[in-house]
Design a protein around this motif. Structure first.
Motif, PDB file in Angstrom:
ATOM      1  N   GLN A 153       0.809  -1.218   0.000  1.00 55.40           N
ATOM      2  CA  GLN A 153       0.000   0.000   0.000  1.00 55.40           C
ATOM      3  C   GLN A 153       0.844   1.270   0.000  1.00 55.40           C
ATOM      4  O   GLN A 153       0.299   2.369   0.102  1.00 55.40           O
ATOM      5  CB  GLN A 153      -0.933   0.015   1.237  1.00 55.40           C
ATOM      6  N   GLY A 154       2.181   1.117  -0.095  1.00 53.24           N
ATOM      7  CA  GLY A 154       3.049   2.302  -0.127  1.00 53.24           C
ATOM      8  C   GLY A 154       3.118   3.031   1.211  1.00 53.24           C
ATOM      9  O   GLY A 154       3.478   4.204   1.257  1.00 53.24           O
ATOM     10  N   ASN A 192       5.077  12.339   8.832  1.00 55.51           N
ATOM     11  CA  ASN A 192       4.269  13.558   8.828  1.00 55.51           C
ATOM     12  C   ASN A 192       2.776  13.232   8.868  1.00 55.51           C
ATOM     13  O   ASN A 192       2.373  12.066   8.811  1.00 55.51           O
ATOM     14  CB  ASN A 192       4.636  14.462   7.632  1.00 55.51           C
ATOM     15  N   THR A 193       1.964  14.286   8.975  1.00 57.71           N
ATOM     16  CA  THR A 193       0.514  14.110   9.149  1.00 57.71           C
ATOM     17  C   THR A 193      -0.095  13.375   7.961  1.00 57.71           C
ATOM     18  O   THR A 193      -0.968  12.521   8.123  1.00 57.71           O
ATOM     19  CB  THR A 193      -0.161  15.493   9.286  1.00 57.71           C
ATOM     20  N   THR A 194       0.366  13.690   6.759  1.00 61.99           N
ATOM     21  CA  THR A 194      -0.200  13.051   5.562  1.00 61.99           C
ATOM     22  C   THR A 194       0.022  11.543   5.607  1.00 61.99           C
ATOM     23  O   THR A 194      -0.902  10.756   5.353  1.00 61.99           O
ATOM     24  CB  THR A 194       0.471  13.616   4.286  1.00 61.99           C
ATOM     25  N   ARG A 213      -2.763   8.593   5.896  1.00 56.76           N
ATOM     26  CA  ARG A 213      -2.872   7.476   4.931  1.00 56.76           C
ATOM     27  C   ARG A 213      -2.922   6.146   5.670  1.00 56.76           C
ATOM     28  O   ARG A 213      -3.713   5.272   5.352  1.00 56.76           O
ATOM     29  CB  ARG A 213      -1.650   7.441   3.999  1.00 56.76           C
ATOM     30  N   PHE A 214      -2.046   6.009   6.655  1.00 58.10           N
ATOM     31  CA  PHE A 214      -1.989   4.758   7.420  1.00 58.10           C
ATOM     32  C   PHE A 214      -3.350   4.492   8.072  1.00 58.10           C
ATOM     33  O   PHE A 214      -3.895   3.378   7.965  1.00 58.10           O
ATOM     34  CB  PHE A 214      -0.880   4.841   8.484  1.00 58.10           C
ATOM     35  N   VAL A 215      -3.914   5.516   8.702  1.00 63.54           N
ATOM     36  CA  VAL A 215      -5.186   5.323   9.407  1.00 63.54           C
ATOM     37  C   VAL A 215      -6.293   4.996   8.399  1.00 63.54           C
ATOM     38  O   VAL A 215      -7.088   4.063   8.602  1.00 63.54           O
ATOM     39  CB  VAL A 215      -5.547   6.574  10.244  1.00 63.54           C
ATOM     40  N   ALA A 216      -6.326   5.740   7.291  1.00 63.29           N
ATOM     41  CA  ALA A 216      -7.361   5.496   6.278  1.00 63.29           C
ATOM     42  C   ALA A 216      -7.243   4.073   5.728  1.00 63.29           C
ATOM     43  O   ALA A 216      -8.249   3.379   5.505  1.00 63.29           O
ATOM     44  CB  ALA A 216      -7.240   6.514   5.148  1.00 63.29           C
ATOM     45  N   LEU A 217      -6.012   3.616   5.530  1.00 67.47           N
ATOM     46  CA  LEU A 217      -5.814   2.264   4.997  1.00 67.47           C
ATOM     47  C   LEU A 217      -6.165   1.203   6.038  1.00 67.47           C
ATOM     48  O   LEU A 217      -6.657   0.128   5.683  1.00 67.47           O
ATOM     49  CB  LEU A 217      -4.381   2.094   4.494  1.00 67.47           C
TER      50      LEU A 217
END
Ligand code: GTP
Ligand code: MG
Length: 575
Positions: free
Chosen positions: A359-360, A486-488, A492-496
């Motif tokens: 998932q990068g 960083n926040t981005t 991404r981690f949380v969304a994934l």
């Protein structure tokens, strides 16, 4: 004894990847007698199995000592112009008993039974003379087998990437054929973990590099650390190495209280850091100039932990050499211990690491991404938070430590128990499937804004102000191992995690055999689905193209989008 017919066909596919030949002490003739038993054996042996002892486990220290000793009796041989395995082995057997050997690509790793064989092999080895080129006169255990007789090029081995894990598409297909998520996770671990040969090669590379350093520091050792030895290494992972000079540093020396004594005159530097930088700089230059196979060397001496980075061409390993990095060795030991305590630890770490790579979330280049080390600590923390916990806290491991375990490095308490038998585990019976689902849920709703992850205490702590993700360094407790994130990237981690939590809930059951029989396509399900590229970003980008992106908790649109994806997938499978 007769050589079996399988030998003939095996000769034709000489140098096929993945052959480990384990023979007893004895001549090459004896070894060839057993050859048919081994030639077609896949050597993807679980490294862990090698590390187990009859009564309990071996400490990482013991495993490393054994591997280092094996590596010192070994040579790495390029076999460009070789076509005949039998002749190759007969030739080497002139110098001593061969204990083990295996081939990868065009190379062979050969381990002799005795170290003396290396000296006699060197006596019979020629200095190369190639046209007008001049040679750096440094003799190493990286050799080339030449053949002055005519060579049958039809059997010339083809160079290919050895030591790499299977491509992701192949893995996805393979996992879809399994019958349960637990089996998928086990299969994923088997496909990715370091093999016995890769592990041996890693120690051999360290040993070859040590030979370059040894003229200056004869008592030094070069040890692998990080994922090469902590039990979580994936095929193709980098080779982190630690130049251990403690035997020479005099740190633990006791000075006489009176009378005469001699001491060495040594060059002084202003700080320990400058000593480390100078040593790495000097050794880096030697490796660059004299080290056969060491290419693309960079000195990264201003980093928090100074290092020399290069590629070791014959093994294909990306190498990071550090010195004075004992805390990282301790982290390695700790991770190894956790991995040995319960097989679910290793399985879950492999699956999460593989998912994160697909998932990068993690990348092999430096940046604001979550590192594999941070991710592993997150998995460990999650396992400590189960009820009952699957693994103990670091504080508990410290409390179990005996006097022999005491370790303080630069004022950091790195003490924890090394005797596995003192650790009593609680009886948690959760399956891998449950744990994977719960892992995603746990981090999908974790309060990253206010809480810090702390495996020393095994519970959340209030987070210091600043970094978006705070994972306390287990030993240097004032540091954050995920300071770079960083926040981005955290968003991404949380969304994934949210997406994957939902996806796995929807795809828990393997399609019945009848569904797939006679069809060219395989229905993807379970862990396979998690390794497909996420659709979230594309949809989100379209929806928010004019708005500033922000992270939101699980919401209806993700669910709707995934439902429609699933429906399309099902339709395709039915048609
Ligand atoms: P991969 O190389 O990605 O497979 O994983 P790795 O565990 O080897 O990670 P990496 O090569 O980045 O680092 C090697 C080792 O250094 C880790 O296993 C840790 O023991 C240690 N390490 C890495 N990053 C940190 C950090 O931020 N703090 C501390 N204390 N140790 C670290
Ligand atoms: Mg590494």
């Amino acid at each position: 004894m007769r050589i079996s017919p399988s030998f003939g066909s095996a000769m034709a596919s000489f140098f096929k990847m993945c052959r480990l030949h384990t023979i007893g002490r004895g001549s090459v003739v004896k070894c060839l007698q057993k050859v048919d038993t081994f030639l077609h054996r896949n050597i993807g042996t679980n490294v862990v199995a090698v590390q187990e002892e009859k009564n309990g486990f071996k400490s990482l220290y013991a495993v490393q000592a054994e591997r280092q000793e094996q590596a010192e009796r070994s040579v790495l041989i390029s076999c460009h112009s070789m076509t005949n395995e039998k002749r190759f082995l007969e030739y080497l057997a002139n110098y001593g008993d061969i204990q083990k050997y295996f081939f990868y690509g065009i190379y062979a790793v050969v381990e002799f039974a005795n170290k003396e064989s290396i000296a006699s092999l060197f006596e019979g080895t020629a200095i190369p003379s190639i046209g007008t080129e001049s040679m750096m006169p440094f003799k190493s255990r990286l050799l080339s087998m030449r053949n002055l007789d005519s060579v049958d090029l039809r059997n010339q081995p083809k160079k290919h990437l050895a030591q790499q894990s299977i491509p992701i598409n192949e893995l996805i297909q393979r996992l879809s054929k399994e019958e349960s998520i637990d089996q998928q996770i086990t299969s994923l671990t088997e496909a990715h973990q370091l093999t016995e040969e890769s592990c041996r090669l890693r120690f051999l590379v360290c040993s070859l590099l040590k030979d370059i350093v040894a003229p200056f520091f004869p008592e030094c050792t070069i040890k692998p650390f990080g994922s090469s030895v902590n039990g979580f290494g994936k095929l193709g992972c980098d080779l982190d190495m630690f130049l251990d000079l403690d035997g020479i540093s005099g740190k633990n020396a006791t000075m006489p209280k009176s009378g005469l004594f001699l001491e060495y005159q040594m060059k002084a530097a202003k700080s320990e850091r400058i000593v480390t930088q100078n040593i790495l700089s000097g050794i880096g230059t030697c490796m660059d100039l004299f080290g056969p196979g060491c290419v693309g060397l960079h000195k990264i001496l201003d980093a928090r932990c100074p290092l020399v980075r290069f590629t070791h061409q014959p093994s294909g390993f990306q190498c990071d050499l550090t010195a004075n990095n004992r805390v990282a060795m301790k982290s390695t030991e700790l991770l190894y211990l956790y991995g040995e305590l319960d097989p679910r630890v290793r399985h879950l770490v492999f699956t999460v690491r593989c998912w994160a790579q697909a998932q990068g979330i993690t990348k092999s280049i430096p940046g604001a991404w979550i590192s594999n080390f941070s991710l592993t600590v997150m998995v460990l923390f999650f396992l400590q938070r189960r009820n009952p916990p699957i693994i103990p806290t670091l504080e508990h491991l410290r409390d179990l430590a005996g006097p022999e375990d005491k370790s303080v490095i630069e004022d950091n308490d790195c003490t924890f128990v090394s005797d596995f038998s003192k650790i009593q585990l609680e009886s948690n019976t959760e399956t891998l499937e449950q744990l994977l689902c719960e892992f995603f849920e746990f981090y999908a709703s974790f309060s990253f804004k206010t809480l810090s992850i702390n495996i020393r205490k095994g519970r959340e702590q209030n987070k210091p102000v600043g970094d978006p993700l705070h994972i306390q360094n287990p030993f240097e407790t004032t540091l954050n191992v995920s300071k770079n994130v960083n926040t981005t990237q955290l968003g991404r981690f949380v969304a994934l995690c949210q997406e994957s939590s939902w996806l796995i809930q929807q795809n828990k059951t393997a399609p019945s055999r009848g569904d797939t029989e006679g069809k060219a396509t395989i229905t993807l399900w379970g862990v396979s689905n998690l390794l497909l590229p996420s659709q979230i970003e594309e949809v989100k980008r379209k929806q928010n193209s004019s708005k500033k992106q922000k992270f939101e908790p699980t919401n209806q649109w993700i669910k709707d989008m995934l439902k429609s994806m699933k429906a399309t997938n099902n339709q395709q499978n039915q048609s």
